[in-house]
Design a protein around this motif. Sequence first.
Motif, PDB file in Angstrom:
ATOM      1  N   TYR A 131       0.846  -1.189   0.000  1.00 49.00           N
ATOM      2  CA  TYR A 131       0.000   0.000   0.000  1.00 49.00           C
ATOM      3  C   TYR A 131       0.882   1.241   0.000  1.00 49.00           C
ATOM      4  N   ALA A 133       0.647   5.021   0.809  1.00 47.45           N
ATOM      5  CA  ALA A 133      -0.215   6.020   1.446  1.00 47.45           C
ATOM      6  C   ALA A 133      -0.033   7.374   0.776  1.00 47.45           C
ATOM      7  N   SER A 139      -6.623  11.236   4.888  1.00 52.32           N
ATOM      8  CA  SER A 139      -6.174   9.930   4.425  1.00 52.32           C
ATOM      9  C   SER A 139      -5.411   9.194   5.526  1.00 52.32           C
ATOM     10  N   TRP A 140      -5.717   7.916   5.641  1.00 52.42           N
ATOM     11  CA  TRP A 140      -5.027   7.080   6.632  1.00 52.42           C
ATOM     12  C   TRP A 140      -3.586   6.856   6.215  1.00 52.42           C
ATOM     13  N   PRO A 151      -3.811  -4.859   2.276  1.00 55.33           N
ATOM     14  CA  PRO A 151      -4.407  -3.729   1.553  1.00 55.33           C
ATOM     15  C   PRO A 151      -5.142  -4.119   0.276  1.00 55.33           C
ATOM     16  N   TRP A 273     -12.931  -4.251   3.283  1.00 56.84           N
ATOM     17  CA  TRP A 273     -11.590  -3.879   2.815  1.00 56.84           C
ATOM     18  C   TRP A 273     -11.642  -3.191   1.463  1.00 56.84           C
ATOM     19  N   LYS A 276     -12.321   0.273   2.561  1.00 53.35           N
ATOM     20  CA  LYS A 276     -11.163   0.863   3.231  1.00 53.35           C
ATOM     21  C   LYS A 276     -10.089   1.314   2.248  1.00 53.35           C
ATOM     22  N   TYR A 277      -9.835   0.498   1.227  1.00 54.66           N
ATOM     23  CA  TYR A 277      -8.666   0.733   0.385  1.00 54.66           C
ATOM     24  C   TYR A 277      -8.962   1.103  -1.067  1.00 54.66           C
ATOM     25  N   ASN A 278     -10.118   0.732  -1.585  1.00 57.81           N
ATOM     26  CA  ASN A 278     -10.351   0.849  -3.026  1.00 57.81           C
ATOM     27  C   ASN A 278     -11.216   2.034  -3.433  1.00 57.81           C
ATOM     28  N   ASP A 282      -9.807   6.647   1.948  1.00 55.46           N
ATOM     29  CA  ASP A 282      -9.016   5.803   2.846  1.00 55.46           C
ATOM     30  C   ASP A 282      -8.953   6.541   4.185  1.00 55.46           C
ATOM     31  N   PRO A 324      -7.293   1.484   7.127  1.00 54.12           N
ATOM     32  CA  PRO A 324      -8.162   2.664   7.240  1.00 54.12           C
ATOM     33  C   PRO A 324      -9.447   2.398   8.015  1.00 54.12           C
TER      34      PRO A 324
END
Length: 413
Positions: A131, A133, A139-140, A151, A273, A276-278, A282, A324
């Motif tokens: 991942y 960031a 943003s996380w 991730p 998830w 959280k990520y996509n 985030d 996230p």
Amino acid sequence: MNVVTNANEVFLQAVRVHGGAPGPIARGAAMMHLAMHDAVVAIVPGHDPYLPGLTASGTENVQAAVRHAAHGVLGHLYPAQQDIFDAVLATVENSIPATAAQLAGRALGDASAAAMIAHRTNDGSADNTPYVANMRPGSWRPAPGATAATPNWGNVTPFSLGGLSPAAWRATFRPPLPAGATNVPDLLRSAAYADQFNEVKSLGRDNSGTRSPDQTEIAHFWANDLDGTSKPPGQLFAMTKTVAVDAALSVPRTARLFALVAVAMADAAVVAWDSKYNTELDLWRPDNAIQQAFLDDNKDTEADPYWLPLSVTYGGARFSPPFPAYVSGHATFSAAHGRMMANYFGTDTRTFTVTTEDPFAIGTPRQYTSFSAAAVENARSRVYLGVHYQWDADMGNTAGTQVADHAFANLLN
């Protein structure tokens, strides 16, 4: 003892030894329980199998088939513990005569495990792309020295496609931006964000003066974030066992219940998830948000560089889970679990007791009168723990409920 719940106990002990993020745990449980279910229905027809093609004469021993289906998947998931799984199996089978029915059941279970392992090969679960960031406000970002956990789990192939492509499935269940926002900067500037921020800032602080003793206990009771516990899916499987035992379910009915619950939680992980990520959000955890509130451009939030969550490691360090915030995995898991339990039993109303393995909970079991009540409290606990906002819980609850309904409508009918 029920052979299905026995296998689940072996699985949960493997999780305690191995640790790790909840997504792979939930996927592994779904593989094991679906393999066991398919072995059972091949011998005792009554519901659709998950995978077609497993044939049986009906004379095979069901218990042997279940044991071997579980054993085969467990060894694949946790090869470092193969000797333990072999010893558990031998302890049971060394005292059972190797009749034709026993041998045929064992072979059928082995075949079911092999089919499930082959089916889930190349499902995206092995994608370890790191991942990256971004450092935009909101943003996380991982804590110093830490890395993002799983991730790419939002790209894993769901179990309950139901005729949809993986992309269409994800789009169906993906939560929108919270509070009706259309972009992240506007979300951070909103009054709704300030409300969410200030609630967890007050209730979730390590030394909060506004969090009640019961809220503190709820926070720890549902946490189970640390390695050495059976993690959030494990706590929900323990609840499933309690209800199944109270209902005196037969082996076929227990196998179907655990398979449905396992699929719901495995696919809840994919939904959570993915969110959280996509997506464009985030979302940073409360500790990031509160310590760096000077970046959010919101006049109603105030930074506190010393703010820490209640969540704590064995060594006493305060922490947030390494992914996230939006949406909450706990909330999505618990909603999917609770709704699937209600779907299976035909009612949300049930009185049952839940236990915890979290080392910071006082250990007193908690009693509930509905599956949804337990799920809502589980979701809310993450605010008290200081690691989520309430909208993480609310939208995770909605997504998990939808996933469970979809899986129940499309699988093992």
